[in-house]
Design a protein around this motif. Structure first.
Motif, PDB file in Angstrom:
ATOM      1  N   ASN A  90      67.982 -28.744  93.329  1.00  0.00           N
ATOM      2  CA  ASN A  90      67.987 -29.573  94.542  1.00  0.00           C
ATOM      3  C   ASN A  90      66.801 -30.520  94.631  1.00  0.00           C
ATOM      4  O   ASN A  90      66.675 -31.264  95.592  1.00  0.00           O
ATOM      5  CB  ASN A  90      68.038 -28.692  95.788  1.00  0.00           C
ATOM      6  N   LEU A  91      65.908 -30.488  93.650  1.00  0.00           N
ATOM      7  CA  LEU A  91      64.802 -31.441  93.638  1.00  0.00           C
ATOM      8  C   LEU A  91      65.192 -32.645  92.793  1.00  0.00           C
ATOM      9  O   LEU A  91      65.986 -32.541  91.869  1.00  0.00           O
ATOM     10  CB  LEU A  91      63.531 -30.808  93.054  1.00  0.00           C
ATOM     11  N   THR A  92      64.589 -33.800  93.104  1.00  0.00           N
ATOM     12  CA  THR A  92      64.834 -34.978  92.273  1.00  0.00           C
ATOM     13  C   THR A  92      64.086 -34.801  90.955  1.00  0.00           C
ATOM     14  O   THR A  92      63.266 -33.887  90.801  1.00  0.00           O
ATOM     15  CB  THR A  92      64.325 -36.262  92.955  1.00  0.00           C
ATOM     16  N   VAL A  93      64.370 -35.698  90.033  1.00  0.00           N
ATOM     17  CA  VAL A  93      63.717 -35.654  88.724  1.00  0.00           C
ATOM     18  C   VAL A  93      62.201 -35.709  88.886  1.00  0.00           C
ATOM     19  O   VAL A  93      61.460 -34.904  88.318  1.00  0.00           O
ATOM     20  CB  VAL A  93      64.226 -36.830  87.862  1.00  0.00           C
ATOM     21  N   LYS A  94      61.752 -36.658  89.712  1.00  0.00           N
ATOM     22  CA  LYS A  94      60.308 -36.805  89.907  1.00  0.00           C
ATOM     23  C   LYS A  94      59.717 -35.579  90.587  1.00  0.00           C
ATOM     24  O   LYS A  94      58.655 -35.078  90.188  1.00  0.00           O
ATOM     25  CB  LYS A  94      60.032 -38.055  90.737  1.00  0.00           C
ATOM     26  N   GLU A  95      60.410 -35.071  91.607  1.00  0.00           N
ATOM     27  CA  GLU A  95      59.922 -33.869  92.311  1.00  0.00           C
ATOM     28  C   GLU A  95      59.831 -32.667  91.376  1.00  0.00           C
ATOM     29  O   GLU A  95      58.936 -31.837  91.503  1.00  0.00           O
ATOM     30  CB  GLU A  95      60.840 -33.544  93.486  1.00  0.00           C
ATOM     31  N   ASN A  96      60.777 -32.565  90.450  1.00  0.00           N
ATOM     32  CA  ASN A  96      60.724 -31.484  89.473  1.00  0.00           C
ATOM     33  C   ASN A  96      59.427 -31.538  88.675  1.00  0.00           C
ATOM     34  O   ASN A  96      58.763 -30.517  88.478  1.00  0.00           O
ATOM     35  CB  ASN A  96      61.914 -31.575  88.511  1.00  0.00           C
ATOM     36  N   LEU A  97      59.074 -32.740  88.235  1.00  0.00           N
ATOM     37  CA  LEU A  97      57.844 -32.888  87.442  1.00  0.00           C
ATOM     38  C   LEU A  97      56.610 -32.622  88.301  1.00  0.00           C
ATOM     39  O   LEU A  97      55.658 -31.973  87.864  1.00  0.00           O
ATOM     40  CB  LEU A  97      57.789 -34.283  86.812  1.00  0.00           C
ATOM     41  N   GLU A  98      56.659 -33.102  89.554  1.00  0.00           N
ATOM     42  CA  GLU A  98      55.518 -32.859  90.454  1.00  0.00           C
ATOM     43  C   GLU A  98      55.372 -31.371  90.744  1.00  0.00           C
ATOM     44  O   GLU A  98      54.260 -30.836  90.795  1.00  0.00           O
ATOM     45  CB  GLU A  98      55.702 -33.637  91.763  1.00  0.00           C
ATOM     46  N   PHE A 120      59.957 -40.113  78.578  1.00  0.00           N
ATOM     47  CA  PHE A 120      61.310 -39.561  78.432  1.00  0.00           C
ATOM     48  C   PHE A 120      62.378 -40.481  79.030  1.00  0.00           C
ATOM     49  O   PHE A 120      63.518 -40.070  79.217  1.00  0.00           O
ATOM     50  CB  PHE A 120      61.380 -38.166  79.066  1.00  0.00           C
ATOM     51  N   LYS A 121      61.977 -41.710  79.346  1.00  0.00           N
ATOM     52  CA  LYS A 121      62.894 -42.714  79.911  1.00  0.00           C
ATOM     53  C   LYS A 121      63.639 -42.159  81.124  1.00  0.00           C
ATOM     54  O   LYS A 121      64.846 -42.392  81.306  1.00  0.00           O
ATOM     55  CB  LYS A 121      63.888 -43.180  78.844  1.00  0.00           C
ATOM     56  N   LEU A 122      62.918 -41.411  81.941  1.00  0.00           N
ATOM     57  CA  LEU A 122      63.535 -40.799  83.115  1.00  0.00           C
ATOM     58  C   LEU A 122      63.369 -41.652  84.377  1.00  0.00           C
ATOM     59  O   LEU A 122      63.870 -41.300  85.437  1.00  0.00           O
ATOM     60  CB  LEU A 122      62.935 -39.403  83.364  1.00  0.00           C
ATOM     61  N   ASN A 123      62.662 -42.791  84.234  1.00  0.00           N
ATOM     62  CA  ASN A 123      62.403 -43.639  85.393  1.00  0.00           C
ATOM     63  C   ASN A 123      63.668 -44.018  86.151  1.00  0.00           C
ATOM     64  O   ASN A 123      63.710 -43.981  87.371  1.00  0.00           O
ATOM     65  CB  ASN A 123      61.687 -44.918  84.972  1.00  0.00           C
ATOM     66  N   LEU A 141      64.862 -33.673  81.036  1.00  0.00           N
ATOM     67  CA  LEU A 141      63.936 -33.321  82.115  1.00  0.00           C
ATOM     68  C   LEU A 141      63.300 -31.968  81.821  1.00  0.00           C
ATOM     69  O   LEU A 141      62.081 -31.794  81.959  1.00  0.00           O
ATOM     70  CB  LEU A 141      64.684 -33.288  83.452  1.00  0.00           C
ATOM     71  N   SER A 142      64.126 -31.015  81.404  1.00  0.00           N
ATOM     72  CA  SER A 142      63.635 -29.669  81.127  1.00  0.00           C
ATOM     73  C   SER A 142      62.548 -29.694  80.049  1.00  0.00           C
ATOM     74  O   SER A 142      61.553 -28.985  80.134  1.00  0.00           O
ATOM     75  CB  SER A 142      64.817 -28.789  80.701  1.00  0.00           C
TER      76      SER A 142
END
Ligand SMILES: Nc1ncnc2c1ncn2[C@@H]1O[C@H](COP(=O)(O)OP(=O)(O)O)[C@@H](O)[C@H]1O
Ligand SMILES: [Mg+2]
Lengths: 244, 242
Positions: A90-98, A120-123, A141-142
């Motif tokens: 339920n977190l966004t990609v950026k929130e996952n990294l944060e 990782f070209k996740l922008n 992402l993982s």
């Protein structure tokens, strides 16, 4: 410098030996691939080395820290991308990294997160909830999350499973760029991947590490024409005929 | 800090899948309103007694959805990844607890506000009883962590609803336990639910009968259950004990 020293590492389950008396030394900055058919014991080896599973016997020293006696120190210098994609849905990609940056208490959190997003070209998907991503993107992402603490030792359990050709190539480039700084153990079912990336390759069967060497050494030893044939010969003990 | 980081993630996870929170707020609220319509001639249904009952009852839903949150996390490989990170067992327990506490406070404020409309007179006791309710909610959160730790995602809500039933029947919110019989009454006195309800009710109504025994038994439960939650969770951090 020795980065990983595995000594008699063994994991027994009730009626099954998942990993059987593993002995191995890896140098700092080495990339080592673990190959083997499903159930050979690759993931269990990684789980023991990342303090998730307690060995039945033996030990491993990672950068001078024992996985039995110095769990906390080990956990700070290693990271792992598990075989199953491990993200907060339920977190966004950026929130996952944060979030994972917070777990490792990364100091320059902002920079590190944007660096990984870019690498990782996740922008383009950074504001998307992780659960809405396709399998391949979740995988990326993982893996990105596993690099948050610039681990000294990195474990990648089947990292390119489910990635398309391009994403796989991109990940190879990233892995290449991590070598030298990082000691990496990766598992894979893709022979080509092991051949291209690894300094050395270990082949596991039924919990035992049955052969170790560079891809060339293993081809020579097995008297095979290519690495895939060498792998098949080693794992089956030559029972399966070469495919001509 | 790791606990707060984890709590932040848990709050996001809860808010973005808000069905369980809505349930934990709406159902007790509905009961509060509906029972005031019946005008049942019993002391337990007087607004100053029934509102604390509803608050404790709403905490049992906190158990339910904490259990679901933990069980779902255990089911996902995210938690496996975190188990190989430097996070300690306490970071998880605090992280879950801190994430759920705002909902607990929100529930209590909401139910008292509604109760004011039904004739509860405003006093500082309302605020005091909310303050007393907060540590009590830890008991219910820890129960949720225990259930989420030992059951599967599917079973967690079923097992969690046992707590909901226990609160309904043994807390004295709907009927006084000495009406049923001696054995039942002593079971109710051994379980913490009537104790914690009496505390919240007592503070609201400045009625301090049995306060010492209620405080001792409630505190013992809160501490014991929290310790059990930590031990069980720590045990699950090893993949061998899945
Ligand atoms: N928790 C467990 N309990 C019992 N057996 C297990 C457990 N985990 C792994 N195994 C067994 O150990 C063996 C090795 O598994 P694994 O390490 O996952 O293999 P690989 O990753 O090489 O496919 C398999 O036979 C598997 O069934
Ligand atoms: Mg595996």
């Amino acid at each position: 410098m020795i980065s990983i020293e595995i000594k008699e590492l063994t994991k027994k389950y009730k009626n099954k030996i998942a990993v059987d008396n593993l002995n191995l030394e890896l140098n700092q900055g080495e990339l080592f691939s673990l190959l083997g058919v499903n159930g050979a014991g690759k993931s269990t080896t990684i789980k023991m080395l990342t303090c998730l599973v307690t060995p039945t016997n033996g030990d491993a020293i990672l950068n001078n820290y024992s996985i039995i006696k110095n769990k906390n120190e080990v956990k700070n210098i290693v990271n792992v991308s598990p075989q199953e994609t491990a993200i907060a849905p339920n977190l966004t990609v950026k929130e996952n990294l944060e979030f994972i940056a917070g777990v490792y208490e990364i100091k320059n959190k902002k920079d590190k997160v944007s660096e990984l997003l870019k690498e990782f070209k996740l922008n383009e998907v950074e504001k998307q909830k992780a659960k809405t991503l396709s399998g391949g993107w979740q995988r990326r992402l993982s893996i990105a999350m596993a690099l948050i603490n610039d681990p000294k030792i990195l474990f990648l359990d089947e990292p390119t499973l489910g990635l398309d050709v391009i994403a796989r190539k991109e990940l190879w480039n990233i892995i290449e760029s991590l070598k030298i700084k990082t000691t990496i153990i990766l598992t894979t079912h893709y022979m080509e991947e092991a051949e291209i990336l690894s300094d050395r390759i270990g082949i596991m069967a039924m919990g035992k590490l049955i052969d170790v060497g560079t891809s060339q050494e293993l081809i020579k030893k097995a008297k095979a024409r290519n690495f895939e044939d060498a792998f098949i010969k080693i794992v089956t003990g030559g029972d399966i005929n070469e495919s001509n | 800090m790791k606990a707060i980081n984890f709590a932040k993630r848990n709050i996001k996870e809860l808010i973005r899948d808000p069905l369980s929170i809505i349930f934990a707020i709406i159902l007790p609220l509905f009961l509060l309103v509906i029972f005031q319509q019946f005008k049942i001639p019993s002391d337990v249904y007087k607004i100053e007694n029934f509102t604390p009952g509803i608050i404790i009852f709403s905490f049992s839903f906190i158990t339910l959805f904490t259990a679901t949150l933990v069980a779902n996390d255990r089911n996902s490989s995210l938690l496996t990844r975190l188990f190989s990170s430097p996070m300690k067992p306490m970071d998880y327990i605090f992280g879950y607890t801190l994430a759920v506490l705002p909902i607990v406070i929100l529930q209590s404020i909401l139910f008292y506000t509604v109760a004011l409309f039904f004739g509860l007179s405003f006093s500082v006791n309302i605020i005091l009883s909310i303050i007393v309710a907060i540590p009590i909610s830890i008991l219910f959160i820890a129960l949720g962590i225990i259930i989420g730790t030992i059951t599967t995602a599917k079973a967690s809500s079923g097992v969690g609803s046992i707590i909901v039933q226990l609160v309904a029947f043994t807390s004295g919110m709907y009927f006084s336990s000495d009406m049923i019989g001696k054995t039942f009454n002593s079971i109710c006195k051994i379980l913490p639910f009537s104790r914690v309800l009496d505390l919240v009710k007592g503070v609201l109504n400045s009625d301090y009968t049995n306060v010492i025994s209620n405080v001792i038994i409630s505190t013992t439960y809160i501490i014991m259950v929290t310790i059990i939650a930590i031990i069980l969770f720590k045990n699950k951090m090893n993949s061998d004990n899945k």
